[in-house]
Write an enzyme that holds these catalytic residues in place. Structure first.
Site, short mmCIF file in Angstrom:
data_model
loop_
_atom_site.label_atom_id
_atom_site.label_comp_id
_atom_site.label_asym_id
_atom_site.label_seq_id
_atom_site.Cartn_x
_atom_site.Cartn_y
_atom_site.Cartn_z
CB CYS A 207 5.96 -14.98 -30.24
SG CYS A 207 7.38 -15.87 -29.63
CB CYS B 60 -4.52 -5.87 17.10
SG CYS B 60 -2.80 -5.34 16.97
CB CYS C 246 -5.51 8.29 8.90
SG CYS C 246 -5.95 6.90 7.83
CB CYS D 77 -2.72 5.54 1.74
SG CYS D 77 -1.77 4.63 2.97
CB CYS E 154 -3.10 -5.87 8.70
SG CYS E 154 -3.75 -6.71 10.17
#
Lengths: 429, 447
Positions: free
Chosen positions: A135, A343, A380, A383, A390
């Site tokens: 605590c 998309c 690219c 990563c 997205c």
């Protein structure tokens, strides 16, 4: 149907779902209603010398309309008389002999004080003891709670005192407010602990009222740092549990996992990283005891689908999958792939990659009023960021690219035992 | 926060105000798109994701400024815009099979606390000494006046009616925007510091030539006129009316005087005024509402969401491929309408099917009231009185980019130029005209 029964450090429980030592286990009435709802065990709200609480005690962090992503409290241990608590524990244990009742304890750093309260606890018929060395607020100012957990020598010493007096299994509850939890776990083990439970809450100030300048929870215009818990702390807890499970010195020390567990899935993750039981508080404070119904059902379904007979078949399965970074394969290549059929043209991946990552997504206005995006493959670095932002499920996926090279870790590379495959061009300068 | 606004709505509100919790939850659903489709779909190009993120962070003033900077009538547009086909229609969430962000209602949430609480967000510019006259205090004229005042020009708006606001005050169905809400908004827009002179008809009280002589520039945003009769027998009967007059009556007369309880109604036309008249008739208790349109649903100008709204009210029946030929009366009052059926003829060289009357197809609908919503007339006489003003064959004022007409110093925008579009189009065009007027005056000053 899989067998959900567990035994942790000698404490048996009909399932791995326990209530953590907290407001939901404040009274016998609550604990019995929780058992009726399906909880397998309960760690009683910490007992100790009488305290007095402030009135305003909790504050929360909401995230994008989701309430209580994190919860903070400045409540202390039980404010009910010890004899009332002991009477209720005895009663609960009589009525629920097969459930796990664990009593959390916290008294001043004095051998007699600890051994006295341990003896009184044993008289209740409880199944185990948990030492609250975690605590972080209020009690720590008085030399208890995390003030003990932050010093391995104290942790070891008090555990020893308790073990001298106790016949019941003893779990030590660890604080995350330290630099390396392994030292605390090792100290508990040296002191004779039968297991550890973690994490306790994290030092926190959840928010400040920007009109009154008073931090929350506000007590007459002032506040004090509290202990943070809830879904927001789960990643921290998972890491700490895994550290103890991976540490050769504590590898077989039973662990009761705590920290942001709200669903059976969270529980499975803790078990995969080495926990035998899990303890829940914030989710119950948010939605009530009934959440355990889906936890039991979901865990059962999962174990059956995966063909695991019991919790032990699952426990620790992810522990060997955590390595030091230097042993990760640098020749494992993944690259973003955008499914143009899925998309929706929001352009979030473009913004994220362009501003926040490696400028590997192109964008232009599409004829339908949306934004057309594509991956610039040579830039690219795989990563994952675009796939994380997205909003469409399975629209951006990370695809494994075959590489004509043997695996090579940093360790192998720096010791000339491996060869690096070519990197994206943009990373070469 | 807007509890005092809309208190006079007689038939309830189509898109009511949002609570803070509702608005925050909705704002957080916004994806914050790059080069956002909603912004591109808005004629005034309000930066929608920006104003929504400001709602999410409780920065309501910043949000209101973002909206009103782009569209000074953002509060009424939040209520009257056909968002279903503009910003919300463009929302990418449709493709996720999710509901689009309620952009209109969020816009209202952000703007109401300023527009209807008399909190100014804009200031007049340093005085330039230039005087500009604006004809028509509708959306185009108000947007133009506000923008010109921000540039520091001295602006007076002449309005023929006794109240400002144009279509917003007189012609929008009451369940979207009531008069009180429109007038309060006009008051707020005007508080930046320009004059509105009502009951002043140009060409009658003041001649256009005087304005062109006395002012540095003149802007005309007079919109469209009344809906002319169709030239069939029975149009003199009591109970036969211009649908816009019916919509206006609803705004200004007490509910008991406009109730249609137990009555049967026919509305002629297939556009948005027609569908508004249909919806309101149904809401006012009509027993039966016929909408009579001469072509098929695909040719109808009314928006799908408005048609659905009308049909949901029940008692509404749309008759496609039908045309009224006379209104039947008894004792000087409408008792029915006679129609004939249409069919599509062979396509013309451009592929358009003309309609043909089907022989012996006449039928009679017993009705008590008939509203015509077959298109507003252009102000042909008014424009014919302006020397040198070029008007096209359909009566629209011809302008170059920015609303410059063929007459020096004279600009025009809004429905009288575009032939009749949305309030938001009029605002965009009025503001754009103001910017061109300002540029012209600047060029003059430095020339």
């Amino acid at each position: 149907m899989a067998d959900l029964k567990v035994n942790i450090a000698g404490i048996s429980s009909p399932n791995p779902f326990w209530l953590a030592s907290a407001p939901p286990t404040n009274t016998g009435d609550q604990v019995m209603r929780a058992f009726d709802a399906g909880w397998g065990g309960a760690v009683w709200k910490t007992l100790g010398e009488p305290i007095v609480n402030t009135w305003s005690r909790y504050s929360a962090v909401d995230l994008n309309g989701q309430k209580m992503m994190g919860l903070n409290n400045i409540e202390l241990i039980t404010d009910r008389p010890l004899d009332v608590n002991f009477r209720e524990i005895t009663e609960v244990k009589k009525r629920y002999p097969h459930h796990a009742v664990i009593v959390s304890l916290m008294v001043e750093a004095n051998q007699k004080a600890w051994q006295d309260i341990v003896k009184r606890t044993e008289d209740t018929g409880a199944d185990g003891i948990e030492l609250n060395f975690g605590c972080p607020h209020g009690m720590s100012e008085r030399g208890m709670g995390s003030a003990v957990g932050q010093v391995p020598e104290y942790t070891c010493q008090i555990t020893e005192w308790v073990k001298q007096a106790a016949s019941l299994p003893v779990l030590v509850k660890l604080t995350p407010n330290i630099t390396d939890v392994r030292y605390a776990a090792r100290a508990a083990k040296r002191g004779g602990a039968d297991g550890v439970s973690l994490i306790n809450t994290i030092n926190s100030i959840t928010s400040v009222d920007i009109d009154t300048f008073a931090p929350r929870p506000t007590v007459s215009g002032y506040s004090s740092h509290g202990g943070y818990c809830g879904p927001a702390v789960k990643p921290i807890a998972l890491n700490m549990v895994s550290e103890i499970a991976r540490d050769p010195e504590t590898a077989n020390l039973p662990i009761s996992g705590i920290g942001g567990i709200s669903t059976w899935r969270d529980a499975v993750e803790f078990i995969l990283l080495g926990a035998t039981t899990v303890q829940v508080c914030t989710a119950v404070m948010h939605y009530g005891f009934r959440i355990v119904e889906d936890m039991i059902d979901g865990l059962n379904q999962y174990l059956d689908q995966k063909g695991f007979a019991d919790i032990y078949a699952l426990r620790g399965k992810s522990v060997p999958r955590i390595k030091d970074w230097k042993y990760l394969d640098l020749n494992y290549v993944v690259r973003a792939n955008i499914n143009q059929q899925k998309c929706i043209g929001c352009g979030l991946c473009y913004t994220a990659c362009n501003d926040g990552a490696h400028q590997a997504i192109g964008a232009k206005p599409a004829n339908n009023g949306r934004t057309e995006v594509w991956v610039i493959e040579e830039a690219c670095v795989g990563c994952n960021l675009c796939s994380l932002v997205c909003p469409v499920e399975q629209c951006i996926t990370m695809q494994t690219i075959p590489v004509d090279a043997e695996p090579c870790s940093w360790d192998q590379y720096t010791s000339q035992k491996g060869i690096l495959a070519p990197r994206p061009q943009d990373n070469q300068h | 926060m807007s509890e005092h606004v809309g208190s006079s709505y007689k038939l309830g509100e189509l898109k009511p105000a949002m609570s803070r919790n509702e608005a925050l939850a909705e704002a957080h659903r916004c994806l914050f798109c790059y080069d956002a489709p909603c912004t591109r779909a808005c004629p005034t190009h309000i930066d929608v994701p920006r104003f929504i993120k400001k709602i999410a962070s409780d920065n309501l003033q910043g949000s209101a400024q973002t909206i009103l900077e782009a569209n000074i009538l953002g509060a009424s547009c939040a209520r009257v815009c056909p968002t279903e086909v503009l910003c919300e229609g463009a929302c990418v969430l449709h493709d996720l099979h999710d509901k689009p962000i309620k952009i209109g209602r969020l816009q209202r949430y952000a703007t109401d606390p300023f527009v209807y609480k008399d909190i100014p967000l804009f200031q007049a510019g340093e005085p330039t000494g230039k005087k500009i006259a604006i004809v028509g205090a509708g959306p185009a004229g108000l947007a133009c006046a506000h923008e010109l005042t921000r540039f520091g020009h001295s602006v007076i708006v002449f309005e023929a009616q006794d109240r400002p606001g144009g279509l917003n005050t007189y012609g929008i169905a009451d369940y979207k925007l009531d008069t009180e809400t429109s007038l309060k908004e006009v008051e707020w827009v005007q508080s930046i510091g320009f004059t509105i002179q009502t009951n002043t008809r140009i060409g009658q009280d003041i001649h256009m030539a005087e304005l062109l002589r006395d002012y540095d520039a003149v802007f005309v945003g007079v919109g469209l006129g009344q809906i002319p009769p169709l030239g069939m027998p029975g149009e003199d009967l009591q109970g036969y009316q211009d649908a816009l007059v019916f919509i206006e009556d609803l705004k200004f007369k007490p509910l008991d005087q406009i109730s249609l309880k137990g009555q049967r109604i026919a509305v002629i036309g297939g556009g948005n005024t027609a569908i508004d008249a249909v919806s309101q008739s149904a809401s006012l208790g009509a027993e039966k509402v016929y909408m009579i349109y001469r072509r098929s649903r695909e040719d109808m100008g009314a928006y799908d969401h408005e048609i659905d709204l009308a049909l949901r009210k029940g008692a509404v029946e749309i008759l496609y491929m039908a045309q009224p030929v006379q209104i039947l009366g008894k004792d000087g009052r409408v008792v029915g309408i006679e129609c004939v059926r249409h069919r599509l003829g062979p396509p013309d060289p451009r592929g358009k099917h003309h309609i043909e009357v089907i022989e012996d197809s006449a039928f009679i609908l017993p009705v008590d009231r008939v509203f015509r919503a077959t298109g507003q007339a252009k102000h042909r006489d008014f424009f014919a009185g302006i020397e040198g003003l070029q008007v096209d064959a359909s009566g629209r004022v011809v302008v170059s980019k920015g609303g410059q007409t063929s007459v020096p110093k004279l600009w025009a925008s809004g429905d009288c130029v575009n032939g009749g579009k949305e309030v938001v189009n009029a605002v965009a065009e009025g503001k754009s005209a103001a910017q061109h007027i300002h540029q012209a005056l600047e060029a003059q000053a430095h020339g």
